[in-house]
Write a protein that holds these residues in place. Structure first.
Motif, PDB file in Angstrom:
ATOM      1  N   ALA A 192       3.012   5.742   6.346  1.00  0.00           N
ATOM      2  CA  ALA A 192       1.731   5.751   7.046  1.00  0.00           C
ATOM      3  C   ALA A 192       1.789   6.627   8.295  1.00  0.00           C
ATOM      4  O   ALA A 192       0.814   7.303   8.631  1.00  0.00           O
ATOM      5  N   ALA A 225      -7.593  12.914   0.649  1.00  0.00           N
ATOM      6  CA  ALA A 225      -6.566  11.986   1.183  1.00  0.00           C
ATOM      7  C   ALA A 225      -6.574  10.734   0.321  1.00  0.00           C
ATOM      8  O   ALA A 225      -6.785   9.622   0.797  1.00  0.00           O
ATOM      9  N   GLN A 240      -3.839   1.577   2.043  1.00  0.00           N
ATOM     10  CA  GLN A 240      -2.681   0.674   1.888  1.00  0.00           C
ATOM     11  C   GLN A 240      -2.482  -0.228   3.104  1.00  0.00           C
ATOM     12  O   GLN A 240      -1.875  -1.294   3.011  1.00  0.00           O
ATOM     13  N   ALA A 290      -4.494   8.638   6.479  1.00  0.00           N
ATOM     14  CA  ALA A 290      -4.656  10.099   6.516  1.00  0.00           C
ATOM     15  C   ALA A 290      -6.131  10.472   6.654  1.00  0.00           C
ATOM     16  O   ALA A 290      -6.511  11.256   7.534  1.00  0.00           O
ATOM     17  N   GLY A 291      -6.977   9.901   5.798  1.00  0.00           N
ATOM     18  CA  GLY A 291      -8.399  10.250   5.801  1.00  0.00           C
ATOM     19  C   GLY A 291      -9.095   9.841   7.093  1.00  0.00           C
ATOM     20  O   GLY A 291      -9.926  10.582   7.630  1.00  0.00           O
ATOM     21  N   ILE A 328      10.008  -5.670   0.880  1.00  0.00           N
ATOM     22  CA  ILE A 328       8.977  -6.245   1.773  1.00  0.00           C
ATOM     23  C   ILE A 328       8.105  -7.240   1.000  1.00  0.00           C
ATOM     24  O   ILE A 328       7.823  -8.337   1.471  1.00  0.00           O
ATOM     25  N   VAL A 329       7.711  -6.851  -0.204  1.00  0.00           N
ATOM     26  CA  VAL A 329       6.840  -7.751  -0.973  1.00  0.00           C
ATOM     27  C   VAL A 329       7.616  -9.022  -1.358  1.00  0.00           C
ATOM     28  O   VAL A 329       7.062 -10.123  -1.336  1.00  0.00           O
ATOM     29  N   GLY A 332      -1.521  13.106   3.673  1.00  0.00           N
ATOM     30  CA  GLY A 332      -1.029  11.779   3.293  1.00  0.00           C
ATOM     31  C   GLY A 332      -0.269  11.784   1.976  1.00  0.00           C
ATOM     32  O   GLY A 332       0.238  12.810   1.526  1.00  0.00           O
TER      33      GLY A 332
HETATM   34  C1  LIG Z   1       4.155  -2.440   0.409  1.00  0.00           C
HETATM   35  C2  LIG Z   1       4.069  -1.226   1.297  1.00  0.00           C
HETATM   36  C3  LIG Z   1       4.659  -1.263   2.549  1.00  0.00           C
HETATM   37  C4  LIG Z   1       4.594  -0.139   3.383  1.00  0.00           C
HETATM   38  N1  LIG Z   1       5.152  -0.210   4.645  1.00  0.00           N
HETATM   39  C5  LIG Z   1       5.065   0.853   5.475  1.00  0.00           C
HETATM   40  C6  LIG Z   1       5.599   0.794   6.822  1.00  0.00           C
HETATM   41  O1  LIG Z   1       6.154  -0.225   7.255  1.00  0.00           O
HETATM   42  N2  LIG Z   1       5.489   1.902   7.604  1.00  0.00           N
HETATM   43  C7  LIG Z   1       4.862   3.028   7.152  1.00  0.00           C
HETATM   44  O2  LIG Z   1       4.766   4.005   7.919  1.00  0.00           O
HETATM   45  N3  LIG Z   1       4.360   3.111   5.899  1.00  0.00           N
HETATM   46  C8  LIG Z   1       4.448   2.061   5.054  1.00  0.00           C
HETATM   47  N4  LIG Z   1       3.955   2.143   3.761  1.00  0.00           N
HETATM   48  C9  LIG Z   1       3.409   3.423   3.264  1.00  0.00           C
HETATM   49  C10 LIG Z   1       1.990   3.675   3.705  1.00  0.00           C
HETATM   50  O3  LIG Z   1       1.175   2.551   3.503  1.00  0.00           O
HETATM   51  C11 LIG Z   1       1.398   4.872   2.956  1.00  0.00           C
HETATM   52  O4  LIG Z   1       2.293   5.942   3.036  1.00  0.00           O
HETATM   53  C12 LIG Z   1       0.075   5.280   3.587  1.00  0.00           C
HETATM   54  O5  LIG Z   1      -0.873   4.231   3.498  1.00  0.00           O
HETATM   55  C13 LIG Z   1      -0.498   6.542   2.925  1.00  0.00           C
HETATM   56  O6  LIG Z   1      -1.718   6.833   3.516  1.00  0.00           O
HETATM   57  P1  LIG Z   1      -2.844   7.669   2.769  1.00  0.00           P
HETATM   58  O7  LIG Z   1      -4.014   7.710   3.702  1.00  0.00           O
HETATM   59  O8  LIG Z   1      -2.270   8.931   2.284  1.00  0.00           O
HETATM   60  O9  LIG Z   1      -3.198   6.834   1.463  1.00  0.00           O
HETATM   61  P2  LIG Z   1      -3.716   5.340   1.208  1.00  0.00           P
HETATM   62  O10 LIG Z   1      -3.383   4.428   2.335  1.00  0.00           O
HETATM   63  O11 LIG Z   1      -3.219   4.987  -0.140  1.00  0.00           O
HETATM   64  O12 LIG Z   1      -5.298   5.526   1.161  1.00  0.00           O
HETATM   65  C14 LIG Z   1      -5.933   6.255   0.141  1.00  0.00           C
HETATM   66  C15 LIG Z   1      -7.359   5.794   0.033  1.00  0.00           C
HETATM   67  O13 LIG Z   1      -8.063   6.667  -0.838  1.00  0.00           O
HETATM   68  C16 LIG Z   1      -8.995   5.925  -1.606  1.00  0.00           C
HETATM   69  N5  LIG Z   1      -9.301   6.716  -2.816  1.00  0.00           N
HETATM   70  C17 LIG Z   1      -8.435   7.180  -3.761  1.00  0.00           C
HETATM   71  N6  LIG Z   1      -9.085   7.922  -4.681  1.00  0.00           N
HETATM   72  C18 LIG Z   1     -10.391   7.941  -4.312  1.00  0.00           C
HETATM   73  C19 LIG Z   1     -11.572   8.544  -4.848  1.00  0.00           C
HETATM   74  N7  LIG Z   1     -11.534   9.327  -5.946  1.00  0.00           N
HETATM   75  N8  LIG Z   1     -12.757   8.334  -4.228  1.00  0.00           N
HETATM   76  C20 LIG Z   1     -12.818   7.555  -3.116  1.00  0.00           C
HETATM   77  N9  LIG Z   1     -11.730   6.970  -2.552  1.00  0.00           N
HETATM   78  C21 LIG Z   1     -10.539   7.166  -3.134  1.00  0.00           C
HETATM   79  C22 LIG Z   1      -8.277   4.608  -1.878  1.00  0.00           C
HETATM   80  O14 LIG Z   1      -9.203   3.584  -2.131  1.00  0.00           O
HETATM   81  C23 LIG Z   1      -7.527   4.397  -0.547  1.00  0.00           C
HETATM   82  O15 LIG Z   1      -8.264   3.602   0.352  1.00  0.00           O
HETATM   83  C24 LIG Z   1       3.963   1.044   2.906  1.00  0.00           C
HETATM   84  C25 LIG Z   1       3.370   1.082   1.644  1.00  0.00           C
HETATM   85  C26 LIG Z   1       3.392  -0.040   0.847  1.00  0.00           C
HETATM   86  C27 LIG Z   1       2.713   0.007  -0.530  1.00  0.00           C
END
Ligand SMILES: Cc1cc2nc3c(=O)[nH]c(=O)nc-3n(C[C@H](O)[C@H](O)[C@H](O)COP(=O)(O)OP(=O)(O)OC[C@H]3O[C@@H](n4cnc5c(N)ncnc54)[C@H](O)[C@@H]3O)c2cc1C
Length: 354
Positions: free
Chosen positions: A297, A110, A41, A14-15, A160-161, A289
Motif C-alpha cells: 500500500a 489503478a 484492499q 493508488a487511485g 496475517i489472515v 499501484g
Molecule cells: C491481507 C493483506 C494485507 C496487506 N498488508 C499490507 C501492509 O501491512 N502494508 C502495506 O503497505 N500493504 C499491505 N498490503 C498490500 C496493499 O493492500 C496493496 O498493495 C494495496 O492496497 C494496493 O493498492 P491499489 O490501489 O493498487 O489497489 P487496491 O487496494 O486493490 O484497489 C483497487 C481498487 O480498484 C477497484 N477496481 C478494480 N477494477 C475496477 C474496475 N474495472 N472498475 C472500477 N473499479 C475497479 C477495486 O474495487 C479496488 O477498490 C496487504 C494486502 C493484503 C491483501
C-alpha cells in the motif's frame, strides 16, 4: 457522453492519491470504484502498518482512506469500468445498467490485483476460499468463514489472515507452504507459532474432500524438486481451506486499450510497459499501484501521487518538476533493502524507466 479532464479507475490507495493530486491541480476528476466504499484492499486491513510515519506506519489500513479528503473529486461507487476505447472513451456499468460513456483527456488505471488459485482435486467445493476473500468476509462483513481452517501459503497475507482468524476465535489447523522457508515477515510467523499453529514448510495441498462442502484436506510433504514425498500424504479435518498463493495484476482494461504488456513474474504477471513517470505506451494513460506490479500500500500511494503529478504536467500544470523528482526518489527509498529486492529485479527486467 460525459466529458471531463481525468478518469481515475480504482479507489484503492493508488487511485485515491492520484485523484487527490489531480483535483488539487485544478482538473475535473471522476473516480470510479466497484466497491460500495473507497479504500480498495485497505478496507479489510485491521492490522497496523509497518514502515515509516510518512507512509502511515502504526496506522490501521482501514483508517488510511479517510486521511485523503476528496472534496473536489466526483466519486462513482458500485460501478465498474468495462471498456477503454481508442478514442479516449470509457464505458461504465452501474448496478446492472450502462451508466454512461466518459470521455477524458487523461486516465489513471489503478485497478489493483486479484488472488491466484491452485489446481487440486476438490478445489471447487464450497469452503475453498482465497485468503483475501476470507479477510473481506471477516473484517468488512463480520462473517466467519468456518470453524477449522487450513491456510495454504505462508507469505505475509497468509500469516496475517491466519492471525486474524485466531483473533476471531477460529482454529487454524496448520499453515502450509511449498517453499522450504516462510515467505512472510518473521514477526507475523512468530505470532501464530506462539499461538500453537504448526507452520509446515515444504508441504502442499493435494486434495479437498467432502459431500457438499469441505470436510477434509489431504496434504503432503514435497522434496526439493517439488515432487510429493511418497508415503507423506495425510488427511486433516477442516471445514475451510484458505489459499494465499499470490496475487496478479487486474490488467484487463490495459489489454483492451492496447497498452504494451510484458510478462514479469517478479511483478505478479503481465504488467504494462511504462516510463519512469508511470505513463504507459498509450499517451496520457497512466498506471499506479498493484496493477503495475504487486507490491504494498505504501508504494501504491506514492505511485498514485507520481501518476497524478505527471499526468497534471502533461495536461498543462506548471512547476511540478521538483515534486515529481522528490516522489520518484521516495519510491526508490521505499524499494531499498531486502524487502524491495524482488520488485527491483522485476523493474530491471521491465527495463525502460526513462
Ligand atoms: C491481507 C493483506 C494485507 C496487506 N498488508 C499490507 C501492509 O501491512 N502494508 C502495506 O503497505 N500493504 C499491505 N498490503 C498490500 C496493499 O493492500 C496493496 O498493495 C494495496 O492496497 C494496493 O493498492 P491499489 O490501489 O493498487 O489497489 P487496491 O487496494 O486493490 O484497489 C483497487 C481498487 O480498484 C477497484 N477496481 C478494480 N477494477 C475496477 C474496475 N474495472 N472498475 C472500477 N473499479 C475497479 C477495486 O474495487 C479496488 O477498490 C496487504 C494486502 C493484503 C491483501
Amino acid at each position: 457522453m460525459k466529458e471531463l479532464d481525468v478518469l481515475v479507475i480504482g479507489g484503492g490507495p493508488a487511485g485515491i492519491n492520484a485523484a487527490q493530486i489531480l483535483s488539487n491541480n485544478g482538473f475535473t476528476v471522476l473516480l470510479v470504484d466497484e466497491g460500495y466504499k473507497l479504500g480498495g484492499q485497505l478496507l479489510k486491513q485491521t492490522h497496523k502498518f509497518f514502515g515509516s510515519k510518512e507512509h502511515f506506519a502504526g496506522c490501521r489500513g482501514i483508517d488510511i482512506p479517510s486521511k485523503f479528503p476528496l472534496d473536489k473529486v466526483e466519486i462513482l461507487l458500485k460501478s465498474t469500468v468495462v471498456g477503454l476505447y481508442n478514442d479516449g472513451v470509457a464505458t461504465i456499468v452501474t448496478e446492472d445498467k450502462f451508466y454512461t460513456k466518459v470521455k477524458s483527456k487523461g486516465i489513471v488505471v489503478a485497478t489493483g490485483a486479484q488472488e491466484k488459485f491452485l489446481p487440486f482435486i476438490g478445489n471447487d467445493l464450497p469452503g475453498v476460499y482465497g485468503a483475501g476473500a476470507v479477510q473481506t468476509l471477516m473484517n468488512s462483513e463480520g462473517i466467519l468463514p468456518g470453524e477449522k481452517v487450513l491456510m495454504v501459503g505462508a507469505g505475509n497475507i497468509g500469516l496475517i489472515v491466519s492471525y486474524q482468524l485466531l483473533q476471531a476465535g477460529v482454529k487454524v489447523v496448520a499453515v502450509l507452504d511449498a517453499a522450504p522457508q516462510i515467505g512472510g515477515y518473521l514477526v507475523h510467523a512468530s505470532k501464530i507459532a506462539r499461538a500453537g499453529v504448526p507452520i509446515l514448510t515444504s508441504h502442499t495441498i493435494v486434495a479437498a474432500y467432502g459431500k457438499d462442502k469441505v470436510e477434509e484436506a489431504e496434504i503432503a510433504k514435497i522434496d526439493e524438486n517439488w515432487n510429493i514425498v511418497k508415503g507423506s500424504n495425510r488427511k486433516v479435518e477442516v471445514d475451510t481451506i484458505c489459499l494465499s498463493v499470490g496475487l496478479s495484476p487486474v490488467n484487463d482494461l490495459l489489454w483492451h486499450r492496447g497498452c504494451e504488456m510484458v510478462l514479469i513474474p517478479e511483478l505478479g504477471g503481465y504488467v504494462p510497459k511504462r516510463n519512469k513517470f508511470l505513463e504507459t505506451t498509450v499517451e496520457n494513460l497512466f498506471v499506479a499501484g498493484d496493477v503495475c506490479g504487486v507490491e504494498e500500500a505504501s508504494s501504491a500511494m506514492v505511485e498514485g501521487k507520481l501518476a497524478g503529478l505527471a499526468l497534471s504536467r502533461n495536461l498543462g500544470s506548471l512547476g511540478l518538476e521538483y515534486e515529481i523528482y522528490k516522489t520518484i526518489k521516495n519510491l526508490e527509498i521505499l524499494r531499498k533493502g531486502e524487502v524491495g529486492e524482488k520488485i527491483r529485479r522485476g523493474l530491471k527486467k521491465l527495463g525502460g524507466g526513462d
